[in-house]
Write a protein that holds these residues in place. Sequence first.
Motif, PDB file in Angstrom:
ATOM      1  N   ARG A 112       0.827  -1.217   0.000  1.00 47.26           N
ATOM      2  CA  ARG A 112       0.000   0.000   0.000  1.00 47.26           C
ATOM      3  C   ARG A 112       0.856   1.260   0.000  1.00 47.26           C
ATOM      4  NH1 ARG A 112      -5.145  -1.254   4.068  1.00 47.26           N
ATOM      5  NH2 ARG A 112      -5.905  -3.106   2.943  1.00 47.26           N
ATOM      6  N   MET A 113       2.008   1.184   0.627  1.00 43.70           N
ATOM      7  CA  MET A 113       2.901   2.341   0.681  1.00 43.70           C
ATOM      8  C   MET A 113       3.580   2.588  -0.659  1.00 43.70           C
ATOM      9  SD  MET A 113       4.656   1.649   4.423  1.00 43.70           S
ATOM     10  CE  MET A 113       5.897   2.930   4.170  1.00 43.70           C
ATOM     11  N   PHE A 114       3.860   1.520  -1.385  1.00 43.46           N
ATOM     12  CA  PHE A 114       4.574   1.653  -2.668  1.00 43.46           C
ATOM     13  C   PHE A 114       3.762   0.950  -3.761  1.00 43.46           C
ATOM     14  CE2 PHE A 114       7.729   1.379   0.774  1.00 43.46           C
ATOM     15  CZ  PHE A 114       8.376   2.611   0.632  1.00 43.46           C
ATOM     16  N   PRO A 115       2.661   1.568  -4.215  1.00 43.29           N
ATOM     17  CA  PRO A 115       1.798   0.919  -5.220  1.00 43.29           C
ATOM     18  C   PRO A 115       2.508   0.702  -6.560  1.00 43.29           C
ATOM     19  CG  PRO A 115       1.155   3.205  -4.875  1.00 43.29           C
ATOM     20  CD  PRO A 115       2.151   2.894  -3.819  1.00 43.29           C
ATOM     21  N   ARG A 116       3.552   1.466  -6.843  1.00 47.33           N
ATOM     22  CA  ARG A 116       4.263   1.322  -8.119  1.00 47.33           C
ATOM     23  C   ARG A 116       5.419   0.332  -8.055  1.00 47.33           C
ATOM     24  NH1 ARG A 116       4.725   7.612 -10.277  1.00 47.33           N
ATOM     25  NH2 ARG A 116       2.465   8.058 -10.246  1.00 47.33           N
ATOM     26  N   GLY A 117       5.572  -0.297  -6.933  1.00 48.15           N
ATOM     27  CA  GLY A 117       6.659  -1.271  -6.794  1.00 48.15           C
ATOM     28  C   GLY A 117       7.550  -0.940  -5.627  1.00 48.15           C
ATOM     29  N   LEU A 118       8.071  -1.975  -4.979  1.00 50.33           N
ATOM     30  CA  LEU A 118       8.914  -1.787  -3.801  1.00 50.33           C
ATOM     31  C   LEU A 118      10.311  -1.353  -4.180  1.00 50.33           C
ATOM     32  CD1 LEU A 118       7.951  -4.968  -1.715  1.00 50.33           C
ATOM     33  CD2 LEU A 118       6.965  -2.680  -1.579  1.00 50.33           C
ATOM     34  N   PRO A 119      10.909  -0.454  -3.392  1.00 57.62           N
ATOM     35  CA  PRO A 119      12.319  -0.103  -3.605  1.00 57.62           C
ATOM     36  C   PRO A 119      13.211  -1.318  -3.394  1.00 57.62           C
ATOM     37  CG  PRO A 119      11.235   1.479  -2.150  1.00 57.62           C
ATOM     38  CD  PRO A 119      10.284   0.338  -2.320  1.00 57.62           C
ATOM     39  N   MET A 120      14.411  -1.233  -3.947  1.00 60.16           N
ATOM     40  CA  MET A 120      15.325  -2.369  -3.891  1.00 60.16           C
ATOM     41  C   MET A 120      15.629  -2.786  -2.454  1.00 60.16           C
ATOM     42  SD  MET A 120      17.151  -4.642  -5.398  1.00 60.16           S
ATOM     43  CE  MET A 120      17.213  -4.070  -7.110  1.00 60.16           C
ATOM     44  N   PHE A 121      15.927  -1.806  -1.564  1.00 58.90           N
ATOM     45  CA  PHE A 121      16.302  -2.157  -0.190  1.00 58.90           C
ATOM     46  C   PHE A 121      15.125  -2.797   0.554  1.00 58.90           C
ATOM     47  CE2 PHE A 121      14.407   2.012   0.376  1.00 58.90           C
ATOM     48  CZ  PHE A 121      13.749   1.921   1.586  1.00 58.90           C
ATOM     49  N   THR A 122      13.894  -2.393   0.207  1.00 58.34           N
ATOM     50  CA  THR A 122      12.719  -2.968   0.854  1.00 58.34           C
ATOM     51  C   THR A 122      12.515  -4.413   0.412  1.00 58.34           C
ATOM     52  OG1 THR A 122      11.687  -0.779   0.897  1.00 58.34           O
ATOM     53  CG2 THR A 122      10.250  -2.665   1.263  1.00 58.34           C
ATOM     54  N   ARG A 123      12.678  -4.663  -0.885  1.00 59.28           N
ATOM     55  CA  ARG A 123      12.556  -6.043  -1.383  1.00 59.28           C
ATOM     56  C   ARG A 123      13.607  -6.939  -0.743  1.00 59.28           C
ATOM     57  NH1 ARG A 123      11.889  -3.625  -6.564  1.00 59.28           N
ATOM     58  NH2 ARG A 123      13.996  -4.298  -7.141  1.00 59.28           N
ATOM     59  N   GLN A 124      14.829  -6.394  -0.573  1.00 55.24           N
ATOM     60  CA  GLN A 124      15.899  -7.185   0.031  1.00 55.24           C
ATOM     61  C   GLN A 124      15.607  -7.483   1.495  1.00 55.24           C
ATOM     62  OE1 GLN A 124      18.517  -8.408  -1.742  1.00 55.24           O
ATOM     63  NE2 GLN A 124      19.007  -9.596   0.109  1.00 55.24           N
ATOM     64  N   ALA A 125      15.039  -6.483   2.208  1.00 50.81           N
ATOM     65  CA  ALA A 125      14.708  -6.680   3.623  1.00 50.81           C
ATOM     66  C   ALA A 125      13.643  -7.751   3.785  1.00 50.81           C
ATOM     67  CB  ALA A 125      14.248  -5.363   4.230  1.00 50.81           C
ATOM     68  N   LEU A 126      12.656  -7.750   2.896  1.00 48.85           N
ATOM     69  CA  LEU A 126      11.615  -8.783   2.965  1.00 48.85           C
ATOM     70  C   LEU A 126      12.170 -10.147   2.582  1.00 48.85           C
ATOM     71  CD1 LEU A 126       8.551  -6.892   1.438  1.00 48.85           C
ATOM     72  CD2 LEU A 126       8.868  -7.604   3.809  1.00 48.85           C
ATOM     73  N   HIS A 127      13.072 -10.165   1.629  1.00 51.27           N
ATOM     74  CA  HIS A 127      13.670 -11.428   1.199  1.00 51.27           C
ATOM     75  C   HIS A 127      14.490 -12.047   2.334  1.00 51.27           C
ATOM     76  CE1 HIS A 127      16.839 -13.967  -0.643  1.00 51.27           C
ATOM     77  NE2 HIS A 127      15.860 -14.341  -1.460  1.00 51.27           N
ATOM     78  N   ASP A 128      15.165 -11.218   3.121  1.00 60.51           N
ATOM     79  CA  ASP A 128      16.025 -11.698   4.195  1.00 60.51           C
ATOM     80  C   ASP A 128      15.275 -11.877   5.519  1.00 60.51           C
ATOM     81  OD1 ASP A 128      18.105 -11.592   2.393  1.00 60.51           O
ATOM     82  OD2 ASP A 128      18.786  -9.607   3.037  1.00 60.51           O
ATOM     83  N   PHE A 129      13.985 -11.586   5.544  1.00 61.29           N
ATOM     84  CA  PHE A 129      13.227 -11.678   6.793  1.00 61.29           C
ATOM     85  C   PHE A 129      13.219 -13.119   7.285  1.00 61.29           C
ATOM     86  CE2 PHE A 129       9.587 -11.815   9.608  1.00 61.29           C
ATOM     87  CZ  PHE A 129       9.634 -10.573  10.248  1.00 61.29           C
ATOM     88  N   PRO A 130      13.680 -13.384   8.506  1.00 54.09           N
ATOM     89  CA  PRO A 130      13.748 -14.768   9.008  1.00 54.09           C
ATOM     90  C   PRO A 130      12.358 -15.328   9.305  1.00 54.09           C
ATOM     91  CG  PRO A 130      14.348 -13.222  10.736  1.00 54.09           C
ATOM     92  CD  PRO A 130      14.184 -12.402   9.485  1.00 54.09           C
ATOM     93  N   LEU A 131      12.155 -16.582   8.967  1.00 52.32           N
ATOM     94  CA  LEU A 131      10.871 -17.242   9.198  1.00 52.32           C
ATOM     95  C   LEU A 131      10.952 -18.311  10.282  1.00 52.32           C
ATOM     96  CD1 LEU A 131       9.507 -17.565   5.536  1.00 52.32           C
ATOM     97  CD2 LEU A 131       8.940 -15.853   7.277  1.00 52.32           C
ATOM     98  N   THR A 132      12.118 -18.460  10.881  1.00 46.71           N
ATOM     99  CA  THR A 132      12.279 -19.382  12.008  1.00 46.71           C
ATOM    100  C   THR A 132      12.983 -18.648  13.142  1.00 46.71           C
ATOM    101  OG1 THR A 132      14.433 -20.227  11.255  1.00 46.71           O
ATOM    102  CG2 THR A 132      12.451 -21.357  10.458  1.00 46.71           C
ATOM    103  N   THR A 133      12.682 -19.043  14.368  1.00 47.31           N
ATOM    104  CA  THR A 133      13.294 -18.375  15.514  1.00 47.31           C
ATOM    105  C   THR A 133      14.800 -18.635  15.568  1.00 47.31           C
ATOM    106  OG1 THR A 133      12.666 -20.285  16.869  1.00 47.31           O
ATOM    107  CG2 THR A 133      11.217 -18.377  16.918  1.00 47.31           C
ATOM    108  N   ALA A 134      15.236 -19.796  15.098  1.00 48.64           N
ATOM    109  CA  ALA A 134      16.669 -20.087  15.105  1.00 48.64           C
ATOM    110  C   ALA A 134      17.423 -19.083  14.236  1.00 48.64           C
ATOM    111  CB  ALA A 134      16.915 -21.515  14.612  1.00 48.64           C
ATOM    112  N   LYS A 135      16.880 -18.816  13.044  1.00 53.17           N
ATOM    113  CA  LYS A 135      17.522 -17.845  12.164  1.00 53.17           C
ATOM    114  C   LYS A 135      17.382 -16.435  12.717  1.00 53.17           C
ATOM    115  CE  LYS A 135      17.722 -16.305   7.352  1.00 53.17           C
ATOM    116  NZ  LYS A 135      17.158 -16.462   5.988  1.00 53.17           N
TER     117      LYS A 135
END
Length: 305
Positions: free
Chosen positions: A40-63
Amino acid sequence: MVSLAKVSVAFMQVMSDMSEMECNSQLKIQKTLIETAFDRMFPRGLPMFTRQALHDFPLTTAKLLKVLKLQPKLTRYAACPKCHKLYPANQSGVYPSFCIYQRFANSQSCSTPLLDIRTKQPLKPHLYHRFQDWLRGLLSTPGMYIKLAKPPSVSVDGILRDLWDGSELQDLDHLFHAAQDGLRLVFSLGVDWYNPFGNKIAGLVASLGVVALVCMNLPPSERYRPENMYLVTILPGPQESTQEQFNNLIDPLIDDFRDIWEHGIQYPGTADTPATPCDVSAAIVPLVADLLASRKAVGAKPAAT
């Protein structure tokens, strides 16, 4: 926003009673909410650093704990599958191939293979969290130094309500060799074995053991909180450890407390005294165990059953 989500879930894992599965679910929920907000904040597409932050977001507590550097510093040993003698890796990360433990000076060495032939990794890895590192974390808790430095309350009416009411601990000088002027901590050693499948007459039977230290300087209401207890080791099953195996598994703890007896521990500061060096000496005094476990812990002859 991403960092706040990580910290909030890490807080749930470290400071609350939430299970690892529940925290993993929270991580997935947090990521979904962040993705929705960013769309909603970036309707025209996410900035590069935002996409990278979401890509690196850990999905397990160990990570997650690894990313936030909240994991404890652990020493990984190769434990002998037979006698449980512990072997650390050398500076190159290589473990010995065979166990050289001798029960007596004139006994034959164990000679049991320690490593997987294919991976060259321990067949029976064993992790140990050094007592000095654990205590550093405990003293990093706000208010903890003040509680530990406060003299224990002693009974004034002669009724023995706590360990400190006994005559043995009235004079601590004979218990400590180092850090006479710093924190002088007394720990109890707890040893016990249990059946992880439940104590049923019929069904699976196994025996796992736990060795833990409890700081007796803390108020009784806080001593047995999980975050204030030091887990020394898990004694592996499925059979109860023999006397020889038990001795080998607690070798690192003995080495730590021998070093503390001779040199004490020096920390640059604590959460309550960040600019003042803190010297610590520690001793293990009471043993808390049933008859069978206590005799094994002190190396006595097994009790007749």
